[in-house]
Scaffold this active site. Sequence first.
Site, PDB file in Angstrom:
ATOM      1  CE  LYS A 175      -1.829   2.937   2.684  1.00 32.73           C
ATOM      2  NZ  LYS A 175      -1.865   4.085   1.766  1.00 32.73           N
ATOM      3  CD  GLU A 251      13.722   1.232   8.820  1.00 28.17           C
ATOM      4  OE1 GLU A 251      14.175   2.245   9.401  1.00 28.17           O
ATOM      5  OE2 GLU A 251      14.346   0.158   8.760  1.00 28.17           O
ATOM      6  CB  CYS A 285      13.081   9.320   7.975  1.00 30.71           C
ATOM      7  SG  CYS A 285      14.117   8.381   6.857  1.00 30.71           S
ATOM      8  CD  GLU A 386       9.843  13.168  11.253  1.00 29.80           C
ATOM      9  OE1 GLU A 386       8.692  12.723  11.361  1.00 29.80           O
ATOM     10  OE2 GLU A 386      10.764  12.537  10.702  1.00 29.80           O
TER      11      GLU A 386
HETATM   12  P1  NAD Z   1       2.299   8.578   7.508  1.00 30.88           P
HETATM   13  O1  NAD Z   1       2.587   7.846   8.766  1.00 30.88           O
HETATM   14  O2  NAD Z   1       1.263   9.631   7.500  1.00 30.88           O
HETATM   15  O3  NAD Z   1       1.871   7.568   6.353  1.00 30.88           O
HETATM   16  C1  NAD Z   1       2.675   6.468   5.992  1.00 30.88           C
HETATM   17  C2  NAD Z   1       1.802   5.405   5.368  1.00 30.88           C
HETATM   18  O4  NAD Z   1       0.921   4.882   6.370  1.00 30.88           O
HETATM   19  C3  NAD Z   1       0.901   5.899   4.230  1.00 30.88           C
HETATM   20  O5  NAD Z   1       0.859   4.929   3.211  1.00 30.88           O
HETATM   21  C4  NAD Z   1      -0.459   6.019   4.909  1.00 30.88           C
HETATM   22  O6  NAD Z   1      -1.555   5.896   4.044  1.00 30.88           O
HETATM   23  C5  NAD Z   1      -0.415   4.845   5.874  1.00 30.88           C
HETATM   24  N1  NAD Z   1      -1.331   4.930   7.025  1.00 30.88           N
HETATM   25  C6  NAD Z   1      -1.800   6.042   7.630  1.00 30.88           C
HETATM   26  N2  NAD Z   1      -2.629   5.697   8.650  1.00 30.88           N
HETATM   27  C7  NAD Z   1      -2.669   4.336   8.688  1.00 30.88           C
HETATM   28  C8  NAD Z   1      -3.336   3.387   9.515  1.00 30.88           C
HETATM   29  N3  NAD Z   1      -4.138   3.766  10.513  1.00 30.88           N
HETATM   30  N4  NAD Z   1      -3.145   2.069   9.272  1.00 30.88           N
HETATM   31  C9  NAD Z   1      -2.322   1.665   8.265  1.00 30.88           C
HETATM   32  N5  NAD Z   1      -1.674   2.532   7.442  1.00 30.88           N
HETATM   33  C10 NAD Z   1      -1.835   3.843   7.659  1.00 30.88           C
HETATM   34  O7  NAD Z   1       3.712   9.150   7.017  1.00 30.88           O
HETATM   35  P2  NAD Z   1       3.991  10.096   5.766  1.00 30.88           P
HETATM   36  O8  NAD Z   1       3.494  11.456   6.105  1.00 30.88           O
HETATM   37  O9  NAD Z   1       3.544   9.444   4.518  1.00 30.88           O
HETATM   38  O10 NAD Z   1       5.604  10.084   5.762  1.00 30.88           O
HETATM   39  C11 NAD Z   1       6.359  10.896   6.565  1.00 30.88           C
HETATM   40  C12 NAD Z   1       6.892  10.133   7.769  1.00 30.88           C
HETATM   41  O11 NAD Z   1       7.598   8.975   7.346  1.00 30.88           O
HETATM   42  C13 NAD Z   1       7.896  10.938   8.558  1.00 30.88           C
HETATM   43  O12 NAD Z   1       7.632  10.810   9.941  1.00 30.88           O
HETATM   44  C14 NAD Z   1       9.229  10.294   8.216  1.00 30.88           C
HETATM   45  O13 NAD Z   1      10.226  10.477   9.189  1.00 30.88           O
HETATM   46  C15 NAD Z   1       8.849   8.876   8.029  1.00 30.88           C
HETATM   47  N6  NAD Z   1       9.841   8.177   7.191  1.00 30.88           N
HETATM   48  C16 NAD Z   1      10.677   7.284   7.791  1.00 30.88           C
HETATM   49  C17 NAD Z   1      11.654   6.646   7.039  1.00 30.88           C
HETATM   50  C18 NAD Z   1      12.592   5.657   7.668  1.00 30.88           C
HETATM   51  O14 NAD Z   1      13.197   4.869   6.933  1.00 30.88           O
HETATM   52  N7  NAD Z   1      12.745   5.642   8.987  1.00 30.88           N
HETATM   53  C19 NAD Z   1      11.752   6.901   5.674  1.00 30.88           C
HETATM   54  C20 NAD Z   1      10.885   7.818   5.109  1.00 30.88           C
HETATM   55  C21 NAD Z   1       9.915   8.444   5.880  1.00 30.88           C
END
Ligand code: NAD
Length: 499
Positions: A175, A251, A285, A386
């Site tokens: 997804k 992650e 991130c 963040e």
């Molecule tokens: P997000 O948590 O809003 O969304 C990530 C994914 O989770 C999306 O596909 C979203 O649709 C899904 N999602 C949201 N709610 C959900 C639920 N209740 N159940 C299942 N899936 C759900 O994050 P974002 O805004 O897309 O990305 C930014 C974040 O990602 C930042 O905090 C960043 O630090 C982190 N990030 C971490 C890494 C790493 O490797 N550690 C890499 C890239 C981004």
Amino acid sequence: MKRYQTYIDGKWTDAASGKVFETSDPYTGEPWALVPECDARDAELACNAAARAFESGPWPAMTATARGRLLRKMGDLIAKHAKHLAEIEVRDNGKLISEMYAQTQYLPEWYYYYGGLADKITGQTIPVDKPDHFCYTLKEPVGPCVFITPWNSPLMLVGWKLAPALAAGCTVVIKPSEFTSASLLEFMKLVVEEAGVPPGVINVVTGFGAVVGEPLVTHPKIAKVAFTGGTATGARVNELAARTFKKVSLELGGKSPNIMFDDCILDEAVNGAISGIFAATGQTCIAGSRLLVQESIHDKFVEKLVEVAASAKLGNPQLFETQVGPVTTPPQYQKILGYIDIAKGEGAKCVLGGGPATAAEGGGKYFVKPTIFTGVNNKMRIAQEEVFGPVLSVIKFKDEAEAIQIANDIAYGLGSGVWTQSVRRATMMAQKIKAGTVWVNTYRAVSFTMPFGGYKASGLGRENGAEAIEGYLQTKSVWINNAVGGGGNPFVMKTASNS
Ligand code: NAD
């Protein structure tokens, strides 16, 4: 407007609801494609397809060597379509073409590396403490997996999961973020279909987190969830997955310290600070969003930092000369501006930027100026939370002990940087910092060979490197008693009595 379908069980399909949603170009703000709005019904179909493909048909019958060959073919196809895939990513997430093209050109390496490892996954023969026993372990794939990914580096973050999972023999449902689904759907056509990956091995459901993500995470046939995204979402995913004892890797977010000692090479360290926070408009991130600068060089360092950051060329992310592009999503744009207000309210001093960038400044919709705050105290929200944008907090420190204390006084532990010419200082800091990665005299370097992941609230498990395959395997212990004859009391196993 382009209308995409999703890919389940080897077939292109609309969402069960028949609904679609718009995906927009963050540079223009204009919608450019329609994506299926999947829900629990599509999640059910995709998880069942992945479970079926895991249990029967061509996939489980394929040798590990053949799986490796297939992965290498996928790598070749990614290389062939790298430019097109990068352009789609930029159109969807607004990151610079120079960065996204570099990513899609580098991405085949993951498929080559894990393709090479596929037939090197081995168990062990183990000398147990019982006579007449031959014992060994088998490494088996955990089963059908779900991947949930964010919008900042869509294909790269899928690849970090997909390549080791396929090498291990798992099947998957992916997804992608609702903001950046297009590149994965193009990848399914140009790479997965073209390479001849059997139906059901890789499935995609597009749509919104809670609507389609939660049914995936709770599905009884799914064995593992690999999630990349925000820490709050990761906590929710972890809780839901725990109910059915799924394996989980996470992650998550970060607030990484980038530490400048007085013996750093100033120009290089300033460049390291700039790329640590302003590359990808700060939307990574591992952004080095807390810049710790030693008191004795603080003023000189900040002066140079502001001079270089102020020269950033904002503009169209599809142009190779652009240095800072737009923020990817409207909510993220609002969030960044909100944090700039919070920092000002907390008494941090804004020495650069501090608001939206106008068209005259190369900006447009969803542009935030590279922003630097000095006088930040590590207790402030701008130091602890963040932002995920081009906002840097500069924090002064006196000596090594204080740098370590500030670096570790945070809920996160993803990346960190240390800039020094002293080997003693570098190795000591690398030991003391509580983070999954410590970069010395460099920042943001990643490789398919090096494990990547977080300490504390930045995550669970590791991606990349040979270690990542372990996350997609489970160990089976096989005991063979090759003694001739039995005898003894059947109610007390001879071998069990001394276990
Ligand atoms: P997000 O948590 O809003 O969304 C990530 C994914 O989770 C999306 O596909 C979203 O649709 C899904 N999602 C949201 N709610 C959900 C639920 N209740 N159940 C299942 N899936 C759900 O994050 P974002 O805004 O897309 O990305 C930014 C974040 O990602 C930042 O905090 C960043 O630090 C982190 N990030 C971490 C890494 C790493 O490797 N550690 C890499 C890239 C981004």
